[in-house]
Design a protein around this motif. Structure first.
Motif, mmCIF file in Angstrom:
data_model
loop_
_atom_site.group_PDB
_atom_site.id
_atom_site.type_symbol
_atom_site.label_atom_id
_atom_site.label_comp_id
_atom_site.label_asym_id
_atom_site.label_seq_id
_atom_site.Cartn_x
_atom_site.Cartn_y
_atom_site.Cartn_z
ATOM 1 N N GLU A 68 0.859 -1.177 0.000
ATOM 2 C CA GLU A 68 0.000 0.000 0.000
ATOM 3 C C GLU A 68 0.893 1.225 0.000
ATOM 4 O OE1 GLU A 68 -3.772 1.872 2.549
ATOM 5 O OE2 GLU A 68 -3.036 -0.173 2.943
ATOM 6 N N ASP A 69 0.559 2.249 -0.819
ATOM 7 C CA ASP A 69 1.444 3.410 -0.911
ATOM 8 C C ASP A 69 0.669 4.719 -0.976
ATOM 9 O OD1 ASP A 69 0.809 4.083 -3.682
ATOM 10 O OD2 ASP A 69 2.087 2.420 -4.303
ATOM 11 N N SER A 70 1.421 5.810 -0.912
ATOM 12 C CA SER A 70 0.844 7.152 -0.881
ATOM 13 C C SER A 70 0.306 7.582 -2.242
ATOM 14 C CB SER A 70 1.881 8.164 -0.386
ATOM 15 O OG SER A 70 3.081 8.091 -1.145
ATOM 16 N N MET A 71 0.517 6.780 -3.283
ATOM 17 C CA MET A 71 -0.062 7.060 -4.600
ATOM 18 C C MET A 71 -1.464 6.463 -4.719
ATOM 19 S SD MET A 71 3.240 6.474 -7.130
ATOM 20 C CE MET A 71 3.858 5.012 -6.278
ATOM 21 N N GLY A 72 -1.877 5.711 -3.685
ATOM 22 C CA GLY A 72 -3.199 5.108 -3.697
ATOM 23 C C GLY A 72 -3.224 3.669 -4.166
ATOM 24 N N ASN A 73 -2.062 3.098 -4.398
ATOM 25 C CA ASN A 73 -2.000 1.707 -4.849
ATOM 26 C C ASN A 73 -2.141 0.751 -3.668
ATOM 27 O OD1 ASN A 73 -1.237 2.117 -7.758
ATOM 28 N ND2 ASN A 73 0.500 3.139 -6.804
ATOM 29 N N ILE A 74 -3.013 -0.224 -3.821
ATOM 30 C CA ILE A 74 -3.169 -1.311 -2.853
ATOM 31 C C ILE A 74 -3.182 -2.612 -3.654
ATOM 32 C CG2 ILE A 74 -4.617 -2.348 -1.076
ATOM 33 C CD1 ILE A 74 -5.803 0.417 -0.541
ATOM 34 N N SER A 75 -2.265 -3.502 -3.352
ATOM 35 C CA SER A 75 -2.179 -4.716 -4.166
ATOM 36 C C SER A 75 -1.520 -5.836 -3.376
ATOM 37 C CB SER A 75 -1.377 -4.447 -5.439
ATOM 38 O OG SER A 75 -0.040 -4.091 -5.104
ATOM 39 N N GLY A 88 14.254 13.215 -8.867
ATOM 40 C CA GLY A 88 13.166 14.177 -8.776
ATOM 41 C C GLY A 88 11.977 13.903 -9.669
ATOM 42 N N LEU A 89 11.868 12.677 -10.177
ATOM 43 C CA LEU A 89 10.747 12.339 -11.052
ATOM 44 C C LEU A 89 9.455 12.143 -10.259
ATOM 45 C CD1 LEU A 89 12.409 9.733 -13.437
ATOM 46 C CD2 LEU A 89 11.987 12.155 -13.889
ATOM 47 N N LYS A 90 8.344 12.205 -10.967
ATOM 48 C CA LYS A 90 7.059 11.879 -10.348
ATOM 49 C C LYS A 90 7.068 10.391 -10.012
ATOM 50 C CE LYS A 90 2.077 11.912 -11.162
ATOM 51 N NZ LYS A 90 1.000 12.238 -12.139
ATOM 52 N N PRO A 91 6.706 10.019 -8.785
ATOM 53 C CA PRO A 91 6.701 8.596 -8.412
ATOM 54 C C PRO A 91 5.745 7.779 -9.284
ATOM 55 C CG PRO A 91 6.592 9.978 -6.450
ATOM 56 C CD PRO A 91 6.391 10.889 -7.632
ATOM 57 N N THR A 92 6.143 6.546 -9.567
ATOM 58 C CA THR A 92 5.305 5.640 -10.345
ATOM 59 C C THR A 92 5.321 4.254 -9.721
ATOM 60 O OG1 THR A 92 7.111 4.997 -11.832
ATOM 61 C CG2 THR A 92 5.757 6.879 -12.501
ATOM 62 N N TYR A 93 4.311 3.469 -10.078
ATOM 63 C CA TYR A 93 4.178 2.103 -9.562
ATOM 64 C C TYR A 93 3.805 1.181 -10.714
ATOM 65 C CZ TYR A 93 2.224 -1.919 -7.060
ATOM 66 O OH TYR A 93 1.961 -3.184 -6.607
ATOM 67 N N ASP A 94 4.414 0.001 -10.735
ATOM 68 C CA ASP A 94 4.062 -0.994 -11.738
ATOM 69 C C ASP A 94 4.133 -2.380 -11.111
ATOM 70 O OD1 ASP A 94 3.308 -2.071 -14.162
ATOM 71 O OD2 ASP A 94 5.300 -1.926 -15.075
ATOM 72 N N PHE A 118 10.483 11.954 -6.395
ATOM 73 C CA PHE A 118 10.635 13.033 -5.401
ATOM 74 C C PHE A 118 10.094 12.652 -4.029
ATOM 75 C CE2 PHE A 118 6.793 14.430 -7.909
ATOM 76 C CZ PHE A 118 5.839 14.186 -6.941
ATOM 77 N N GLY A 119 9.519 11.430 -3.905
ATOM 78 C CA GLY A 119 9.152 10.958 -2.576
ATOM 79 C C GLY A 119 7.847 10.180 -2.539
ATOM 80 N N ILE A 120 7.880 9.027 -1.871
ATOM 81 C CA ILE A 120 6.683 8.231 -1.641
ATOM 82 C C ILE A 120 6.740 7.658 -0.227
ATOM 83 C CG2 ILE A 120 6.366 7.543 -4.056
ATOM 84 C CD1 ILE A 120 7.560 4.786 -3.208
ATOM 85 N N HIS A 121 5.588 7.193 0.245
ATOM 86 C CA HIS A 121 5.500 6.401 1.465
ATOM 87 C C HIS A 121 4.799 5.097 1.097
ATOM 88 C CE1 HIS A 121 6.212 10.352 3.251
ATOM 89 N NE2 HIS A 121 6.531 9.742 4.368
ATOM 90 N N HIS A 122 5.263 3.987 1.666
ATOM 91 C CA HIS A 122 4.571 2.729 1.409
ATOM 92 C C HIS A 122 4.776 1.763 2.566
ATOM 93 C CE1 HIS A 122 7.808 -0.232 -0.204
ATOM 94 N NE2 HIS A 122 8.415 0.714 0.463
#
Length: 237
Positions: A77-84, A126-132, A98-102
């Motif tokens: 689960e992360d600060s981008m809203g991903n739950i898997s 400094g990129l926008k965080p991404t999830y895959d 540039f920063g995430i929490h998970h």
């Protein structure tokens, strides 16, 4: 050709009760000045998580984070809203940017979970965080490397923000692979998951590893039915 050999028994180790973790490189309470990284490969942790436990929410920044489940299920689960939930046969990649929490938890209340956690320094900060998250089941081959991570979005495997390629190999005893480095000034770090292999005249057994640089090809021979991870990474930070 330059070689660095990391034997399984020389890894750092931490037992937190709920977590058993082996560190191929300096991490947390384990510090070895000769094991800080292999090129842009910064962390390779071999983790076992007790049922119903895990890593509370914590931050990351400017790092490519790869999770490879080996057994059981891992809930993310992360600060981008991903739950898997990921399990063996899946792979997860995050660009922390540039920063995430998970958080990461064992999704089972009954069975242990095992996974590899890999950190790679990014090509750009400094990129926008991404999830895959992808399944690699359809990529799996026998006696041939199959690619699970690539710096090209249209290529096989998950995308990574670095000129790095990750492969898994499952080989029968006696089979040979001639691996060609994907990019000039890259090296390869090979981590044995199961079995025994010979890499450029060096015998490696379960959880041993070797880093090889200053070459354009590497010969790998299976000395038993074996499974290993190969990471082709830039040698310059």
């Amino acid at each position: 050709m330059n070689k660095v050999i990391h034997k399984s028994g020389e890894r750092g180790y931490a037992n937190h009760g709920w977590l058993d973790s082996y560190h191929s490189f300096s991490f947390a309470g384990f510090y070895n000045p000769n094991k800080m990284n292999f090129g842009v490969l910064r962390v390779l942790n071999d983790d076992t998580i007790a049922p119903g436990t895990g890593f509370d929410t914590h931050p990351h920044k400017d790092m490519e984070i790869i999770s490879i489940p080996l057994e059981g299920m891992l809930r993310h689960e992360d600060s981008m809203g991903n739950i898997s939930v990921i399990e063996e046969g899946d792979i997860q990649v995050m660009t922390a940017g540039f920063g995430i929490h998970h958080s990461e938890y064992n999704a089972s209340e009954e069975k242990i979970g095992k996974f590899l956690q890999i950190w790679i320094f990014p090509r750009e900060k400094g990129l926008k965080p991404t999830y895959d998250q992808i399944s690699i089941r359809d990529l799996q081959k026998r006696n041939e490397l199959f690619q699970i991570v690539s710096p090209t979005k249209e290529d096989e495997g998950a995308y990574i923000n670095q000129d790095a390629w990750l492969f898994l190999g499952e080989y029968d005893d006696g089979e040979t692979e001639l691996y060609k480095i994907r990019k000039a000034n890259n090296g390869a770090y090979i981590f044995v998951l199961e079995g025994k292999i010979e890499v450029e005249d060096t015998i490696l057994e379960r959880r041993d590893a070797i880093g090889i640089s200053d070459t354009d090809s590497i010969t790998i021979k299976a000395k038993d039915n074996s499974k290993f991870l190969l990471m082709d990474v830039p040698m310059s930070l």
